[in-house]
Design an enzyme around this catalytic site. Structure first.
Site, PDB file in Angstrom:
ATOM      1  N   THR A 169       1.067  -1.165   0.566  1.00 59.69           N
ATOM      2  CA  THR A 169       0.390  -0.350  -0.533  1.00 59.69           C
ATOM      3  C   THR A 169       0.756   1.099  -0.131  1.00 59.69           C
ATOM      4  O   THR A 169       1.356   1.849   0.502  1.00 59.69           O
ATOM      5  CB  THR A 169      -0.908   0.096   0.723  1.00 59.69           C
ATOM      6  OG1 THR A 169      -1.207  -1.915   0.896  1.00 59.69           O
ATOM      7  CG2 THR A 169      -1.803   0.786   1.526  1.00 59.69           C
ATOM      8  N   ARG A 197     -11.064 -10.994  -2.567  1.00 59.54           N
ATOM      9  CA  ARG A 197     -10.753 -10.556  -1.567  1.00 59.54           C
ATOM     10  C   ARG A 197     -10.575  -8.682  -1.834  1.00 59.54           C
ATOM     11  O   ARG A 197     -10.840  -8.080  -2.548  1.00 59.54           O
ATOM     12  CB  ARG A 197      -9.291 -10.760  -1.140  1.00 59.54           C
ATOM     13  CG  ARG A 197      -9.087 -10.275   0.839  1.00 59.54           C
ATOM     14  CD  ARG A 197      -7.786  -9.216   0.313  1.00 59.54           C
ATOM     15  NE  ARG A 197      -8.026  -8.838   1.384  1.00 59.54           N
ATOM     16  CZ  ARG A 197      -6.764  -7.823   1.611  1.00 59.54           C
ATOM     17  NH1 ARG A 197      -5.972  -7.528   0.721  1.00 59.54           N
ATOM     18  NH2 ARG A 197      -6.423  -7.995   3.197  1.00 59.54           N
ATOM     19  N   ASP A 200      -8.414  -3.054   3.542  1.00 53.47           N
ATOM     20  CA  ASP A 200      -9.031  -1.872   4.732  1.00 53.47           C
ATOM     21  C   ASP A 200      -9.174  -0.803   3.317  1.00 53.47           C
ATOM     22  O   ASP A 200      -9.541   0.000   3.377  1.00 53.47           O
ATOM     23  CB  ASP A 200      -7.713  -1.912   5.186  1.00 53.47           C
ATOM     24  CG  ASP A 200      -6.878  -1.650   5.029  1.00 53.47           C
ATOM     25  OD1 ASP A 200      -6.476  -2.193   4.541  1.00 53.47           O
ATOM     26  OD2 ASP A 200      -6.008  -0.145   4.878  1.00 53.47           O
ATOM     27  N   THR A 220      -2.207   1.381   6.314  1.00 51.13           N
ATOM     28  CA  THR A 220      -1.115   0.886   5.740  1.00 51.13           C
ATOM     29  C   THR A 220      -0.979  -0.078   6.477  1.00 51.13           C
ATOM     30  O   THR A 220      -0.489  -0.139   8.390  1.00 51.13           O
ATOM     31  CB  THR A 220       0.067   1.360   5.142  1.00 51.13           C
ATOM     32  OG1 THR A 220       0.534  -0.293   4.658  1.00 51.13           O
ATOM     33  CG2 THR A 220       1.130   1.837   5.799  1.00 51.13           C
ATOM     34  N   GLY A 221      -1.180  -1.893   6.117  1.00 51.33           N
ATOM     35  CA  GLY A 221      -0.767  -3.050   7.502  1.00 51.33           C
ATOM     36  C   GLY A 221      -1.721  -4.009   6.727  1.00 51.33           C
ATOM     37  O   GLY A 221      -2.230  -3.583   5.803  1.00 51.33           O
TER      38      GLY A 221
HETATM   39  N1  GLY Z   1      -3.111  -3.093   3.113  1.00 49.19           N
HETATM   40  C1  GLY Z   1      -3.956  -3.414   2.947  1.00 49.19           C
HETATM   41  C2  GLY Z   1      -4.817  -4.799   2.200  1.00 49.19           C
HETATM   42  O1  GLY Z   1      -4.045  -5.402   3.500  1.00 49.19           O
HETATM   43  O2  GLY Z   1      -5.246  -4.877   1.307  1.00 49.19           O
END
Ligand code: GLY
Length: 307
Positions: A169, A197, A200, A220-221
Site C-alpha cells: 500500500t 478479497r 482495508d 497501511t498494513g
Molecule cells: N493494506 C492493504 C491490504 O491489506 O489490502
C-alpha cells in the site's frame, strides 16, 4: 497557516535491497504532492498527485507493481476523501486502470455513490473516458517472479505483517493553506489473496478518513486487522478526544496489535498542520514536506531532514 503533505509507501519488512528505492520514491511523491499545493491546488489535489506518483513507481504495491492475487491477476483498491464535506470516493478490485486513485476521485465527484467495485468500476471508467491499460501492463517482472516462487497466502501477516512477501500500500494526507484536509490510499492488496478479497484500503474509516474538524489519516498494513479495528476512524476518534496526532496513532496501532495481533502504519495530519508517521512493522518509508522542508524516514523513530 502553512501547508503540509505526508506520504507513505507501505508498512512492512522492506528488504535492504528495496530500502533506498522506497525512500527515494516517497521523497519524490511528497515533492510532487507539495508542488500541487504550492501551485494553488487543494489538499485533495495534492493527495491525488502524490498517490498518482506512487502508483507509477514500480517499487510500491499500487498501480504499476501491484501484488498478484491467487490466480496471478492484479486487483486494485483505492480511496480518496475530502475533509471539507466528508465527500468520499473508492474503487475496489479494479484490473486495468493505471491510476485507481483518480478513478476513486471520479466516483466521488461524478456519481452519487461512495464505492464502485470490479466490473461496475471498469464500466464507470469507460463511461467517463478513463484510459484503460492491458492488465499485464501493471504487472512487473519482479512481482511475477516472486509470485511464481511463493504460491501460498502468507499467514504470518497475522502475527506482524513483517513477512518479506507482504509489500503493502501507498497513501498521502495533506492540509492546505486554508486548513482543509484530505487523504488518499491505493493498493494492490496482499499477494495470493483470494479472488474478490477486498482489504482495508478502499473502505471508509479503515484505509483512510478525512474530516476538517479533526484531521486526515491514511493507513497501511494487514487489511483484515485494520478492518476489524476501523483504524483510520479509531485514530480520528482519539484526536477528537484531545490526543495529539502522534499519540492517537500510537494508541490505535497498539490497540490493533493487542486486540487482533495486527501490525501496520498510519500517516496523519491535523487541520492546524500537526503531522505524524507511525508504524509497528519493521519499516515504513515515509516523507513529509512542511514549510518547504523535506522530512523522511524508514526505520522506527527515524526522522531525517533533507539537507
Ligand atoms: N493494506 C492493504 C491490504 O491489506 O489490502
Amino acid at each position: 497557516m502553512s501547508a503540509v503533505l505526508v506520504v507513505h509507501g507501505g508498512a512492512w519488512a522492506i528488504p535492504d535491497d528495496m530500502a533506498q528505492a522506497s525512500v527515494e520514491g516517497v521523497k519524490a511523491a511528497a515533492c510532487e504532492g507539495f508542488a500541487a499545493l504550492k501551485a494553488g491546488g487543494s489538499a485533495l489535489d495534492a493527495v491525488e498527485a502524490a498517490v498518482r506518483e506512487l502508483e507509477e513507481n514500480t517499487v510500491f504495491n499500487a498501480g504499476q507493481g501491484a501484488a498478484l492475487n491467487v490466480v496471478g491477476e492484479v486487483a486494485l483498491d483505492s480511496i480518496i476523501m475530502d475533509g471539507r464535506t466528508l465527500a468520499c470516493g473508492a474503487v475496489s478490485s479494479v484490473k486495468n486502470v493505471a491510476h485507481p486513485v483518480s478513478l476513486a476521485r471520479a466516483v466521488m465527484e461524478k456519481t452519487v455513490h461512495v464505492m464502485l467495485t470490479e466490473t461496475g468500476a471498469n464500466l464507470f471508467a469507460e463511461s467517463i473516458g478513463v484510459v484503460t491499460v492491458p492488465t499485464d501492463a501493471l504487472v512487473t517482472k519482479f512481482e511475477r517472479e516472486d509470485w511464481n516462487k511463493q504460491k501460498s497466502y502468507d499467514t504470518e501477516v497475522m502475527d506482524g505483517f513483517n513477512s518479506q512477501w507482504a509489500h503493502d500500500t501507498v497513501g498521502a494526507v495533506a492540509v492546505d493553506c486554508a486548513g482543509n484536509v484530505a487523504c488518499a490510499t491505493s493498493t494492490g492488496g496482499i499477494r495470493n489473496m483470494m479472488v474478490g478479497r477486498v482489504g482495508d484500503s478502499p473502505v471508509i474509516g479503515c484505509g483512510g478518513y478525512a474530516d476538517n474538524l479533526s484531521g486526515a489519516v491514511s493507513c497501511t498494513g494487514h487489511g483484515e486487522s485494520i478492518l476489524k479495528v476501523t483504524l483510520a476512524r479509531l485514530i480520528i476518534s482519539h484526536i477528537e478526544q484531545g490526543k495529539s496526532v502522534e499519540e492517537a496513532s500510537r494508541l490505535s496501532l497498539k490497540y490493533m496489535g493487542d486486540r487482533v495481533k495486527g501490525a501496520g502504519g498510519a500517516i496523519v495530519v491535523s487541520p492546524s498542520g500537526q503531522w505524524s508517521a507511525s508504524f509497528t512493522t519493521a519499516r515504513m518509508a515515509w516523507a513529509a514536506v512542511e514549510d518547504g522542508v523535506l522530512w523522511y524516514g524508514l526505520e522506527p523513530n527515524e526522522r531525517k531532514r533533507e539537507q
